[in-house]
Write a protein that holds these residues in place. Structure first.
Motif, PDB file in Angstrom:
ATOM      1  N   PHE A 133       0.881  -1.025   0.233  1.00  0.00           N
ATOM      2  CA  PHE A 133      -0.009  -0.044  -0.083  1.00  0.00           C
ATOM      3  C   PHE A 133       0.652   1.217  -0.053  1.00  0.00           C
ATOM      4  O   PHE A 133       0.462   2.241  -0.466  1.00  0.00           O
ATOM      5  CB  PHE A 133      -1.167   0.081   1.276  1.00  0.00           C
ATOM      6  CG  PHE A 133      -0.575   0.317   2.644  1.00  0.00           C
ATOM      7  CD1 PHE A 133      -0.136   1.623   2.936  1.00  0.00           C
ATOM      8  CD2 PHE A 133       0.081  -0.718   3.458  1.00  0.00           C
ATOM      9  CE1 PHE A 133       0.413   1.777   4.212  1.00  0.00           C
ATOM     10  CE2 PHE A 133       0.761  -0.418   4.568  1.00  0.00           C
ATOM     11  CZ  PHE A 133       0.845   0.930   5.055  1.00  0.00           C
ATOM     12  N   PHE A 134       2.083   1.285   0.634  1.00  0.00           N
ATOM     13  CA  PHE A 134       2.872   2.301   0.726  1.00  0.00           C
ATOM     14  C   PHE A 134       3.756   2.263  -0.737  1.00  0.00           C
ATOM     15  O   PHE A 134       3.771   3.498  -1.317  1.00  0.00           O
ATOM     16  CB  PHE A 134       3.988   2.218   1.827  1.00  0.00           C
ATOM     17  CG  PHE A 134       4.923   3.393   1.748  1.00  0.00           C
ATOM     18  CD1 PHE A 134       4.512   4.639   2.076  1.00  0.00           C
ATOM     19  CD2 PHE A 134       6.120   3.177   1.554  1.00  0.00           C
ATOM     20  CE1 PHE A 134       5.280   5.656   2.417  1.00  0.00           C
ATOM     21  CE2 PHE A 134       7.028   4.040   1.631  1.00  0.00           C
ATOM     22  CZ  PHE A 134       6.611   5.476   1.903  1.00  0.00           C
ATOM     23  N   ILE A 135       4.049   1.320  -1.279  1.00  0.00           N
ATOM     24  CA  ILE A 135       4.906   1.355  -2.597  1.00  0.00           C
ATOM     25  C   ILE A 135       3.949   1.724  -3.692  1.00  0.00           C
ATOM     26  O   ILE A 135       4.360   2.381  -4.524  1.00  0.00           O
ATOM     27  CB  ILE A 135       5.331  -0.019  -2.841  1.00  0.00           C
ATOM     28  CG1 ILE A 135       6.623  -0.413  -1.718  1.00  0.00           C
ATOM     29  CG2 ILE A 135       5.930  -0.107  -4.057  1.00  0.00           C
ATOM     30  CD1 ILE A 135       6.857  -1.869  -1.916  1.00  0.00           C
ATOM     31  N   ASN A 136       2.737   1.412  -3.620  1.00  0.00           N
ATOM     32  CA  ASN A 136       1.732   1.559  -4.727  1.00  0.00           C
ATOM     33  C   ASN A 136       1.633   3.220  -4.802  1.00  0.00           C
ATOM     34  O   ASN A 136       1.301   3.862  -5.875  1.00  0.00           O
ATOM     35  CB  ASN A 136       0.555   0.943  -4.518  1.00  0.00           C
ATOM     36  CG  ASN A 136       0.475  -0.515  -4.677  1.00  0.00           C
ATOM     37  OD1 ASN A 136       1.495  -0.915  -5.536  1.00  0.00           O
ATOM     38  ND2 ASN A 136      -0.451  -0.970  -4.215  1.00  0.00           N
ATOM     39  N   GLY A 137       1.951   3.855  -3.865  1.00  0.00           N
ATOM     40  CA  GLY A 137       1.652   5.382  -3.736  1.00  0.00           C
ATOM     41  C   GLY A 137       2.886   5.960  -4.655  1.00  0.00           C
ATOM     42  O   GLY A 137       2.763   7.078  -5.260  1.00  0.00           O
ATOM     43  N   TRP A 138       3.975   5.279  -4.865  1.00  0.00           N
ATOM     44  CA  TRP A 138       5.167   5.706  -5.487  1.00  0.00           C
ATOM     45  C   TRP A 138       4.788   5.403  -7.187  1.00  0.00           C
ATOM     46  O   TRP A 138       5.354   6.073  -8.056  1.00  0.00           O
ATOM     47  CB  TRP A 138       6.399   5.158  -5.269  1.00  0.00           C
ATOM     48  CG  TRP A 138       6.849   5.582  -3.893  1.00  0.00           C
ATOM     49  CD1 TRP A 138       6.370   5.202  -2.667  1.00  0.00           C
ATOM     50  CD2 TRP A 138       7.729   6.543  -3.312  1.00  0.00           C
ATOM     51  NE1 TRP A 138       6.817   5.776  -1.646  1.00  0.00           N
ATOM     52  CE2 TRP A 138       7.620   6.602  -1.969  1.00  0.00           C
ATOM     53  CE3 TRP A 138       8.406   7.763  -4.157  1.00  0.00           C
ATOM     54  CZ2 TRP A 138       8.444   7.719  -1.394  1.00  0.00           C
ATOM     55  CZ3 TRP A 138       9.231   8.173  -3.500  1.00  0.00           C
ATOM     56  CH2 TRP A 138       9.225   8.526  -2.027  1.00  0.00           C
ATOM     57  N   VAL A 139       4.232   4.413  -7.435  1.00  0.00           N
ATOM     58  CA  VAL A 139       4.222   4.039  -8.911  1.00  0.00           C
ATOM     59  C   VAL A 139       3.221   5.132  -9.602  1.00  0.00           C
ATOM     60  O   VAL A 139       2.350   5.524  -9.415  1.00  0.00           O
ATOM     61  CB  VAL A 139       3.295   2.606  -8.771  1.00  0.00           C
ATOM     62  CG1 VAL A 139       3.618   2.160 -10.365  1.00  0.00           C
ATOM     63  CG2 VAL A 139       4.213   1.474  -8.165  1.00  0.00           C
TER      64      VAL A 139
END
Lengths: 256, 229
Positions: free
Chosen positions: A187-193
């Motif tokens: 959920f945190f990584i998806n914010g960067w994509v």
């Protein structure tokens, strides 16, 4: 003859014997296990880079098959090392700042970041080139920074446009479980994509980790983690410091 | 003189005698290291955010405690009393380093999850407490039993606290999302009806409050545990 256990001689003998025994056991153990541990670290590094490029869980990539997949998706022959101005180095910097022979994969950015003797200008910035599942070129940039309790690190994967983030992976040494440690979660990584690392005039667009839930919609903003503010800020600082170097390299490429 | 002769006639105590079994069962409830002896509270607060960490930490402490109790008990007649605490510390530290190195080499994933907690085992008061209070004065076998009992008592409490904290704080148990998902865009389960995780549960004070509630429940069920003033 009964030994006087309260005598100084006995106490000293016991202490010395104990310490020597324990020391020998630990030294032997550490020496015996070192190869395996180094190997594990290397595989972990490959996994970290891979997980920035693709979804390792879905592709069922784990430690057992990381190496073959790494060869498939990352071309180590094309990997390069940059200096902190984004210029390509013919080798790598050693601790004194001399350029010596070395490969991008062997650069230990965690050690270099921690090493107080190394001038910050003499840090190496490896850049890995690879292909995603569709055969398109991707660029993977390792990041290193400080969280709340210790080092945090990550890999950010850019698409062929050298601008849009395709994927990321983050890791940490000992952030608080359930709070800062959540930076490794999807959920945190998806914010960067999908975020772009440069503005339209090719200058670097710094990231901001925000608290107001606007990360999903606004450019260059990423939602932070509740209760993990310092770790989130650490990720922000790490991404901005490291990515800026790579942006100047990409700009040189684009303007040529 | 006569005592010595009598002692020889006494048959060997069976391995699982009532007394030895009690060493295992007592710390599980009425002499729990955390709720009754109030040892190891620090780690109980730090790592009970998720059940998995509780399980792993419990297992690691169990291992170190059993082995450490055995070693200290074997050495108990040799250890000079003036440096016994340092000797105990060396034994714990050595065991913890061995655990850490072996994990790094053979179970790197587990080792990563444990990260700082392995080091925290050294500071766990239960271990030094049991070495000093039990292993220094007892034979190896009872010491092992005592280690198992206290290790399990500690692990059990960690898991109990972690179940509450993970379920209400993150809506999951052992990483499995039981109450649904609150990821923006893919909500399901209770979260679609407006349920919100209690972030307070994730913060350390709630661990203390939960341990407090467990102590309260335990003492009100068994009045003999209440200290008289």
């Amino acid at each position: 003859m009964a030994i006087n256990k309260d005598s100084n001689g006995y106490t000293f003998t016991f202490a010395i014997t104990l310490v020597v025994t324990v020391g020998t056991i630990l030294a032997l153990l550490a020496a015996g296990l070192k190869d395996r541990q180094d190997r594990n670290e290397e595989v972990k590094k490959q996994l970290d880079i891979l997980s920035a490029i693709l979804d390792v869980d879905k592709k069922k990539i784990d430690r057992s098959n990381a190496e073959e997949n790494f060869k498939k998706f990352v071309d180590l022959d094309k990997a390069i090392v940059l200096n902190n101005k984004g210029e390509v180095l013919e080798g790598i910097y050693d601790i004194k700042g001399n350029v010596v022979e070395g490969k991008a994969f062997d650069v230990d950015i965690r050690k270099e970041f921690k090493d107080k003797k190394r001038n910050a200008e003499h840090r190496n910035y490896p850049l890995f080139l690879g292909e995603d599942e569709k055969g398109k070129t991707v660029y993977v940039m390792p990041l290193i920074g400080n969280g709340l309790w210790g080092p945090i690190w990550g890999n950010i994967c850019l698409g062929a446009d050298m601008n849009t983030i395709k994927g990321a992976s983050f890791g940490h040494k000992g952030e608080t479980p359930g709070l800062g440690a959540e930076i490794t979660q999807n959920f945190f990584i998806n914010g960067w994509v999908g975020e772009k690392i440069t503005t339209e005039d090719y200058s670097f667009a710094p990231f901001k980790v925000v608290k107001d839930n606007s990360g999903a919609t606004a450019d260059s903003k990423v939602d932070g983690i509740t209760g993990g503010t310092i770790t989130s800020k650490g990720v922000e600082e790490m991404a901005n410091r490291c990515l800026e170097v790579y942006v100047s390299y990409f700009n040189n490429l684009k303007t040529k | 003189m006569s005592e010595g002769i009598e002692n020889k006639k006494v048959p060997r105590e069976p391995l699982f005698s009532k007394k030895n079994k009690k060493l295992v069962t007592e710390p599980l409830a009425d002499n729990n290291p955390v709720t009754i002896q109030v040892l190891g509270i620090c780690s109980a607060l730090a790592i009970t955010v998720q059940v998995e960490q509780g399980v792993v930490m419990g297992g690691a402490v169990l291992f170190v405690l059993v082995l450490g109790n055995l070693i200290i008990s074997l050495l108990r007649n040799l250890i000079p009393s003036r440096i016994r605490i340092i000797v105990q510390l060396v034994v714990v530290a050595a065991l913890v380093i061995i655990v850490n190195e072996v994990l790094k080499a053979f179970l790197p994933d587990v080792s990563e999850k444990l990260s700082v907690f392995v080091g925290l085992i050294i500071t766990n008061c239960i271990i030094m407490g049991r070495f000093e209070a039990f292993a220094m004065a007892n034979k190896p076998w009872p010491s092992i039993m005592d280690g198992i009992g206290n290790g399990l008592g500690y692990a059990g409490l960690l898991i109990l606290v972690a179940v509450f904290r993970e379920l209400f704080g993150s809506g999951s148990l052992y990483g499995v999302k039981l109450l649904g998902s609150n990821i923006p865009g893919e909500e399901w389960g209770l979260y679609t009806m407006g349920y919100v995780n209690n972030n307070m549960m994730i913060l350390p004070p709630m661990a203390l409050i939960i341990v407090g509630i467990i102590i309260w429940v335990q003492r009100s069920r068994n009045k003999s545990l209440i200290e008289e003033h």
